[in-house]
Each structure stands twice: as C-alpha cells, then as structure tokens.
Design a protein around this motif. Structure first.
Motif, PDB file in Angstrom:
ATOM      1  N   GLY A   1      -5.137  10.586  -9.278  1.00 37.22           N
ATOM      2  CA  GLY A   1      -3.761  10.674  -9.776  1.00 37.22           C
ATOM      3  C   GLY A   1      -2.748  10.793  -8.669  1.00 37.22           C
ATOM      4  O   GLY A   1      -1.713  10.115  -8.668  1.00 37.22           O
ATOM      5  N   GLY A   2      -3.041  11.635  -7.688  1.00 37.98           N
ATOM      6  CA  GLY A   2      -2.141  11.786  -6.551  1.00 37.98           C
ATOM      7  C   GLY A   2      -2.051  10.525  -5.722  1.00 37.98           C
ATOM      8  O   GLY A   2      -0.986  10.184  -5.197  1.00 37.98           O
ATOM      9  N   ALA A   3      -3.170   9.806  -5.606  1.00 39.29           N
ATOM     10  CA  ALA A   3      -3.175   8.567  -4.829  1.00 39.29           C
ATOM     11  C   ALA A   3      -2.291   7.507  -5.465  1.00 39.29           C
ATOM     12  O   ALA A   3      -1.571   6.787  -4.774  1.00 39.29           O
ATOM     13  N   VAL A   4      -2.330   7.412  -6.803  1.00 43.06           N
ATOM     14  CA  VAL A   4      -1.467   6.459  -7.500  1.00 43.06           C
ATOM     15  C   VAL A   4      -0.004   6.889  -7.369  1.00 43.06           C
ATOM     16  O   VAL A   4       0.874   6.083  -7.092  1.00 43.06           O
ATOM     17  N   PHE A   5       0.253   8.171  -7.564  1.00 42.39           N
ATOM     18  CA  PHE A   5       1.604   8.724  -7.470  1.00 42.39           C
ATOM     19  C   PHE A   5       2.236   8.393  -6.117  1.00 42.39           C
ATOM     20  O   PHE A   5       3.402   7.994  -6.031  1.00 42.39           O
ATOM     21  N   MET A   6       1.461   8.533  -5.035  1.00 36.56           N
ATOM     22  CA  MET A   6       1.974   8.351  -3.680  1.00 36.56           C
ATOM     23  C   MET A   6       1.750   6.939  -3.138  1.00 36.56           C
ATOM     24  O   MET A   6       2.159   6.633  -2.032  1.00 36.56           O
ATOM     25  N   ASN A   7       1.052   6.082  -3.928  1.00 40.15           N
ATOM     26  CA  ASN A   7       0.604   4.793  -3.401  1.00 40.15           C
ATOM     27  C   ASN A   7      -0.084   5.020  -2.054  1.00 40.15           C
ATOM     28  O   ASN A   7       0.295   4.464  -1.015  1.00 40.15           O
ATOM     29  N   ALA A   8      -1.120   5.840  -2.104  1.00 37.66           N
ATOM     30  CA  ALA A   8      -1.850   6.211  -0.894  1.00 37.66           C
ATOM     31  C   ALA A   8      -2.442   4.974  -0.222  1.00 37.66           C
ATOM     32  O   ALA A   8      -2.824   4.004  -0.886  1.00 37.66           O
ATOM     33  N   GLY A   9      -2.509   5.026   1.101  1.00 40.06           N
ATOM     34  CA  GLY A   9      -3.055   3.893   1.827  1.00 40.06           C
ATOM     35  C   GLY A   9      -3.548   4.281   3.204  1.00 40.06           C
ATOM     36  O   GLY A   9      -3.209   5.347   3.722  1.00 40.06           O
TER      37      GLY A   9
END
Length: 299
Positions: A128-136
C-alpha cells in the motif's frame, strides 16, 4: 472509559495510547490515541465509519518505513495493515493486500517465474505504501507494473482506480491528494526465467547492502532526487556525512540516509533534515526537498 471498544468496535484489535515508536522503522514516534489492527476489510470499514460518525480523525500508517512520526504522537485512530497481507497469483497478475510486505511480494513473483518486479526486491515497507509513494529503484517503479488498485474512500467505501487514473509521478500518486487509502493492488507482470530473475534480485540486493545503512534504524531515503543531481552526493560534498543532531546522524555509508544511532527522537530527525537542507543550499545552491513524510504532533 472507552465503551465503544466493547460495543461498536468489539472484537477488533485496538490498543489505547500505544507508542508508535514500537512500529516505525526510525524507532521514534509518540503515542496514538487508538491504534487499530483490522483483520479484514469488514473490520477496517467498521473502524473508519465509526470514526467518521463520531467526528474522530483517522489515518492509515502502513508499514511506517518512509515516514517520521513526531514525538507528540497522533490523535484519533491510527490504522495499521499488518494483518491485511494476503497475496494471490492468477496467471501473470499478482494481487496483494496493502499490508503485504513489498520485498516478500517480489519473492512471490520470483517463485512463479514472473518478471518486472525485480526492482523492488530491496525496498522496505508495504504494498500500500509503495503504491501511495510510487516507490521505485534501479530504473523501475510501481507505475510501470500496477494494473489497478482498490482504495478506501474517506466515507469508508471501496472503489477501484486503474493505473491511468493514478496520475503517477516521481514519488507521487493521485491518492496522496484525494485522501483515499490503498487497500489492495494488482500488478501485471510477464513470464520470465526463474534463474535470471533470481540472479537479478541477488544483484540488486547486493548493491543495496553495499550502499545502504541497513544496520541502523532509518526512514529510508530522506530526500527526493533533485533534477540533474543526486541528493546523497550533494550532502556528501557539503561535508555532512556523520553530521549529527541529538541521536540522529547523516549516514557515513550513504549520505542520502539519516540513521538513529543513539536513541534519537523525531525532533532530532526534523532538526537534522532542516539543517542539511540549509547547509546543502549554501554549499551548492540546490535546495533539497524531503521525500520522507513527517506526520503527527510535536511534543
């Protein structure tokens, strides 16, 4: 004293006045008035709708990896998704609940010989946090593989957002502005070779271990990458490796990280971030912008 815990919200794991530093990667953060661990979407919806009806603030903390919770804590309900963590595979699509560990999700992809998720094999935190932040990392980002996400609206309802409507940018997504909360995500991957996927993940994990200060509590990468520069390099060139305020210092291993080396506080983090921004701008003329989220109340 809190009758609703035995009535409206009976059966849900809710802890009162719980110190958040027990759950954050930085090991800092004051108490949450009510810290909830829903086991499913039904319990999640009950908490949100009760809070809305009572006019009580609520927020989702996720896995608290790229976040600093201030020393005064957070009022109202804080919701953690630790128990909402199932992952399923259907052909070339992986669907993961928001609380699923991102690194473990990349291992699921590897197990099924699915490629496209390797870039995230060393990124701490939740789906969820990765989607929220567009993690990369390493040239890849969530925007490249997300098919759709289910989100919880402020009213406690659920809707689906397709990739094209997520308005992804650098460490940015539409849900940051809308106040909606990612509760699950579908990722579209491609068939690959298990051995090659494993080798790439091992290579990226080795790079991460060489470069990042994994031996100390931290909030991950502190600053966004300035256009044409690298934040860690600018900080290092300003002579700030090892620069310390209170119990928090700029990592000597990678200047883009700040580590809690001696019982630091959230205020130490905030003061060090502000000081680094000022000193780097004075040295290079470049003003760094924090990537880490800072939330809660000052003590």
């Amino acid at each position: 004293m809190f009758d609703f815990l035995e009535n409206e919200l009976k059966g849900i794991d809710i802890r009162v006045n719980e110190p958040l530093k027990k759950y954050t990667y930085t090991e800092v953060g004051g108490p949450a008035d009510f810290l909830a661990f829903p086991r499913n979407r039904y319990e999640l919806s009950r908490v949100v709708k009760y809070a809305n009806h009572q006019g009580i603030d609520w927020m989702v903390l996720g896995n608290a990896s790229n976040i600093i919770v201030r020393d005064g804590g957070i009022r109202g309900f804080v919701i953690m998704f630790d128990k909402l963590n199932t992952t399923t595979v259907d052909g070339y699509i992986i669907e993961a609940e928001a609380g699923a560990n991102l690194i473990e999700t990349t291992r699921v992809a590897k197990f099924h010989s699915l490629t496209g998720f390797e870039f995230a094999c060393g990124i701490p935190g939740s789906v969820g946090g990765a989607v929220f932040m567009n993690a990369g990392a390493y040239g890849g980002e969530i925007a490249h593989i997300l098919l759709s996400a289910q989100v919880l609206t402020k009213n406690g309802d659920v809707r689906t957002i397709d990739n094209r409507d997520m308005r992804f940018g650098y460490r940015r997504s539409a849900v940051q502005a809308s106040g909606e909360v990612v509760i699950s995500a579908k990722f579209a991957l491609k068939p690959g070779d298990y051995t090659l996927i494993s080798q790439e993940m091992a290579r990226l994990t080795h790079l991460r271990e060489l470069k990042q200060p994994l031996e100390h509590p931290s909030c991950g990468s502190v600053f966004k990458r300035p256009l044409g520069y690298f934040a860690g390099q600018l900080i290092s060139e300003a002579g700030l490796k090892g620069h310390r305020i209170g119990g928090v210092e700029v990592s000597r291993k990678h200047a883009g990280f700040m580590v809690n080396v001696a019982g630091g506080t959230a205020q130490d983090y905030e003061d060090l971030i502000a000081d680094v921004i000022e000193k780097v701008e004075a040295h290079s003329g470049v003003r760094l912008e924090p990537e880490v989220r800072i939330i809660g109340e000052k003590k």
